[in-house]
Design an enzyme around this catalytic site. Structure first.
Site, PDB file in Angstrom:
ATOM      1  N   LYS A   1      42.309  29.784  33.306  1.00 30.40           N
ATOM      2  CA  LYS A   1      40.826  29.744  33.476  1.00 30.40           C
ATOM      3  C   LYS A   1      40.136  31.005  32.554  1.00 30.40           C
ATOM      4  O   LYS A   1      39.126  30.814  32.150  1.00 30.40           O
ATOM      5  CB  LYS A   1      40.838  30.040  34.957  1.00 30.40           C
ATOM      6  CG  LYS A   1      39.438  30.297  35.389  1.00 30.40           C
ATOM      7  CD  LYS A   1      39.262  30.504  36.826  1.00 30.40           C
ATOM      8  CE  LYS A   1      39.241  31.906  37.523  1.00 30.40           C
ATOM      9  NZ  LYS A   1      38.288  32.895  37.091  1.00 30.40           N
ATOM     10  N   ASN A   2      40.869  32.295  32.682  1.00 31.34           N
ATOM     11  CA  ASN A   2      40.277  33.252  32.243  1.00 31.34           C
ATOM     12  C   ASN A   2      40.271  33.396  30.638  1.00 31.34           C
ATOM     13  O   ASN A   2      39.574  34.217  30.071  1.00 31.34           O
ATOM     14  CB  ASN A   2      40.879  34.574  32.729  1.00 31.34           C
ATOM     15  CG  ASN A   2      40.395  34.855  34.184  1.00 31.34           C
ATOM     16  OD1 ASN A   2      39.688  34.046  34.682  1.00 31.34           O
ATOM     17  ND2 ASN A   2      41.065  35.700  34.709  1.00 31.34           N
TER      18      ASN A   2
ATOM     19  N   CYS B   1      33.268  35.146  43.160  1.00 28.91           N
ATOM     20  CA  CYS B   1      33.742  35.648  44.349  1.00 28.91           C
ATOM     21  C   CYS B   1      33.096  36.896  44.909  1.00 28.91           C
ATOM     22  O   CYS B   1      33.033  37.798  44.037  1.00 28.91           O
ATOM     23  CB  CYS B   1      35.300  35.697  44.061  1.00 28.91           C
ATOM     24  SG  CYS B   1      35.964  34.229  43.815  1.00 28.91           S
TER      25      CYS B   1
ATOM     26  N   ARG C   1      30.104  43.921  42.549  1.00 31.11           N
ATOM     27  CA  ARG C   1      30.477  43.462  40.929  1.00 31.11           C
ATOM     28  C   ARG C   1      29.661  43.975  40.074  1.00 31.11           C
ATOM     29  O   ARG C   1      28.930  42.899  39.514  1.00 31.11           O
ATOM     30  CB  ARG C   1      31.164  42.256  40.940  1.00 31.11           C
ATOM     31  CG  ARG C   1      32.136  41.825  41.843  1.00 31.11           C
ATOM     32  CD  ARG C   1      32.939  40.530  41.816  1.00 31.11           C
ATOM     33  NE  ARG C   1      33.707  40.303  40.604  1.00 31.11           N
ATOM     34  CZ  ARG C   1      34.616  39.176  40.289  1.00 31.11           C
ATOM     35  NH1 ARG C   1      34.301  38.408  41.176  1.00 31.11           N
ATOM     36  NH2 ARG C   1      34.893  39.303  39.282  1.00 31.11           N
TER      37      ARG C   1
ATOM     38  N   ASP D   1      44.282  39.934  40.733  1.00 33.36           N
ATOM     39  CA  ASP D   1      44.135  38.460  40.797  1.00 33.36           C
ATOM     40  C   ASP D   1      45.466  38.085  41.748  1.00 33.36           C
ATOM     41  O   ASP D   1      45.610  36.790  42.218  1.00 33.36           O
ATOM     42  CB  ASP D   1      43.882  37.604  39.596  1.00 33.36           C
ATOM     43  CG  ASP D   1      42.488  37.684  39.192  1.00 33.36           C
ATOM     44  OD1 ASP D   1      41.731  38.449  40.176  1.00 33.36           O
ATOM     45  OD2 ASP D   1      42.024  37.201  38.159  1.00 33.36           O
TER      46      ASP D   1
ATOM     47  N   ARG E   1      37.939  26.081  42.202  1.00 30.10           N
ATOM     48  CA  ARG E   1      37.337  26.703  41.112  1.00 30.10           C
ATOM     49  C   ARG E   1      38.094  27.172  40.151  1.00 30.10           C
ATOM     50  O   ARG E   1      37.924  27.146  38.675  1.00 30.10           O
ATOM     51  CB  ARG E   1      36.496  28.168  41.542  1.00 30.10           C
ATOM     52  CG  ARG E   1      35.244  27.860  41.994  1.00 30.10           C
ATOM     53  CD  ARG E   1      34.547  29.077  42.599  1.00 30.10           C
ATOM     54  NE  ARG E   1      34.579  29.801  41.335  1.00 30.10           N
ATOM     55  CZ  ARG E   1      34.626  31.343  41.051  1.00 30.10           C
ATOM     56  NH1 ARG E   1      34.332  31.773  42.410  1.00 30.10           N
ATOM     57  NH2 ARG E   1      34.602  31.931  40.254  1.00 30.10           N
TER      58      ARG E   1
END
Ligand code: UD1
Length: 413
Positions: free
Chosen positions: A22-23, A116, A121, A306, A398
């Site tokens: 994903k990243n 999230c 953030r 994570d 997600r």
């Protein structure tokens, strides 16, 4: 929001292909804007954040196609340089479009990103670095109005913290510019290396990714390219934790240990046997899981934040006391209250969580609050006896392709 239903315990065993990261795919999709051509990206995970990125690309005027696990983006025509709040709020990664959009069009109008809730953030590091490149950014009632003042001129940027997103935004914005940009204290994540590999394929000149000093020589010529996304290391750790906490033996295909080297000692300390092959990793879980002394999250190559909730879920079943220290995000323990409902004993003191495991977790009604927290609750639910219902399935979707847990999870509206 949809719910996930698990009838536990469910052993997680067998073989699994690890989905693309994903990243990696998210910044690479943002980077396709720079190519001004057709890019073919393979090994793309079918997850909600990828669909959000495609929505943004389509909104900007690109043509996109998602077939099987291949995405084709044609960015030869871009008709807009603003991203509506509705799309920006869907995920934190939307902010990465700032760097590529400004590089491509000279202007970008967007809002603060969503994502999230892991505590505050901010995007101050992104903004201050982009300003150093000659980009003006005005915050007008929450709208970020950005434009290149004269032209983007390469410069030396020292990041006070190796922020992944800020490193990506600097790389993207400075790929098209005059001169050379240096990032000191850059994030070193494998996904940054993957992004720069993609950018170099389309014509950028970037060196040093994977180390804390990245050098970007600005250029103006870009072309089409094909790219294969690296495997998702957090998904790999999730599956290993699911196998370990359910007494399973699992082979992860097409992933090398270097991507998860900070997590392997934790699995071994808890009693798992890890076998590594050229392209695969096998995890054999013990009869009884044991606690580990300390899990401390750190920027890469340290243990990933994570994976904190995920390993905590696994150790909720372990004999003994484990300690977690979260150093990256201020508020990343929301999953603990839910793990307690399944029978784990957890005490929080600031950024430290102390877990006393319980071999006999039992099913409960849970609420997910974020993506990795949702994955953690699924791991604990798979290990628990009885029915577990987790509200907030969309957080999980997600970042996780449902096909990685075939026949185990049911999603209800
Ligand atoms: C990325 C990852 C996310 C991971 C995180 C940390 C993607 C799409 N997401 O998120 O999965 O959890 O790295 O490994 O790649 N910070 C500031 N100011 C800034 C930017 C960051 O204070 O301008 C702080 C953040 O609040 C956080 C820490 O720095 O406490 C790490 O953030 P960062 O590395 O930027 O994470 P993301 O890029 O958002």
């Amino acid at each position: 929001m949809r719910k996930i239903i698990i009838n536990g315990p469910c052993e997680v065993s067998g073989e699994v292909d690890i989905q693309g990261a994903k990243n990696s795919i998210l910044p690479i999709l943002a980077a396709t804007i720079i190519a001004r051509n057709e890019c073919v990206i393979k090994n793309c995970p079918n997850i909600l954040d990828v669909h959000t990125s495609l929505e943004i690309l389509n909104y900007l005027g690109c043509k996109t196609k998602f077939e099987g696990s291949t995405i084709i983006v044609d960015s030869s025509q871009i008709s807009k340089n603003e991203i509506p709040e509705k799309l920006m709020r869907k995920m934190r990664s939307s902010i990465i479009f700032l760097g590529s959009l400004i590089a491509r069009t000279g202007r970008a109008k967007l809002t603060f990103p969503g994502g999230c809730e892991l505590g505050p953030r901010p995007i101050d590091l992104h903004i201050s670095a982009l300003k150093q490149l000659g980009i003006s950014i005005d915050n007008i009632h929450g709208n970020l109005e950005c434009k290149i003042e004269n032209k983007i001129i390469g410069t030396d940027i020292v990041l006070p913290f190796p922020s992944v997103g800020a490193t990506e935004n600097i790389i993207l914005a400075s790929s098209i510019c005059s001169g050379t940009t240096t990032i000191e204290n850059a994030a070193r994540e494998p996904e940054i290396v993957d992004l720069t590999r993609f950018l170099n394929k389309i014509g950028a000149k970037i060196h040093g990714a994977g180390s804390s000093k990245i050098v970007i020589e600005g250029t103006h010529k870009f072309n089409s390219s094909e790219h294969y996304i690296i495997p998702d290391r957090i998904v790999a750790i999730t599956l290993m934790a699911a196998a370990a906490s359910t007494g399973g033996n699992l082979t992860l295909k097409n992933i090398k240990t270097d991507l998860i080297s900070s997590a392997i000692p934790i699995f071994e300390e808890s009693g798992c046997l890890i076998k590594t092959y050229e392209k695969n990793i096998e995890i054999l879980s013990p009869e009884t899981l044991y606690s580990v002394k300390e899990v401390r999250t750190m920027p890469y190559p340290g243990f990933p934040t994570d994976a904190q909730a995920i390993i905590m879920a696994m150790l909720s079943k372990a004999i003994g006391t484990s300690v977690f220290v979260e150093t990256i995000f201020e508020s990343r323990f929301k999953h603990t209250e839910e793990l307690i409902k399944l029978g784990a004993k957890i005490k929080i003191n600031g950024n430290v969580a102390i877990i006393e495991g319980n071999k006999y977790l039992s099913g409960a009604k849970l609420q997910a609050y974020d993506l990795r927290g949702a994955a953690a609750l699924i791991i604990a639910g798979l290990a628990a006896y009885g029915k577990t219902t987790i509200s907030g399935a969309d957080y999980f979707l997600r970042g996780y392709d449902l096909s990685i847990f075939p026949n185990i999870l049911t999603i209800n509206e």
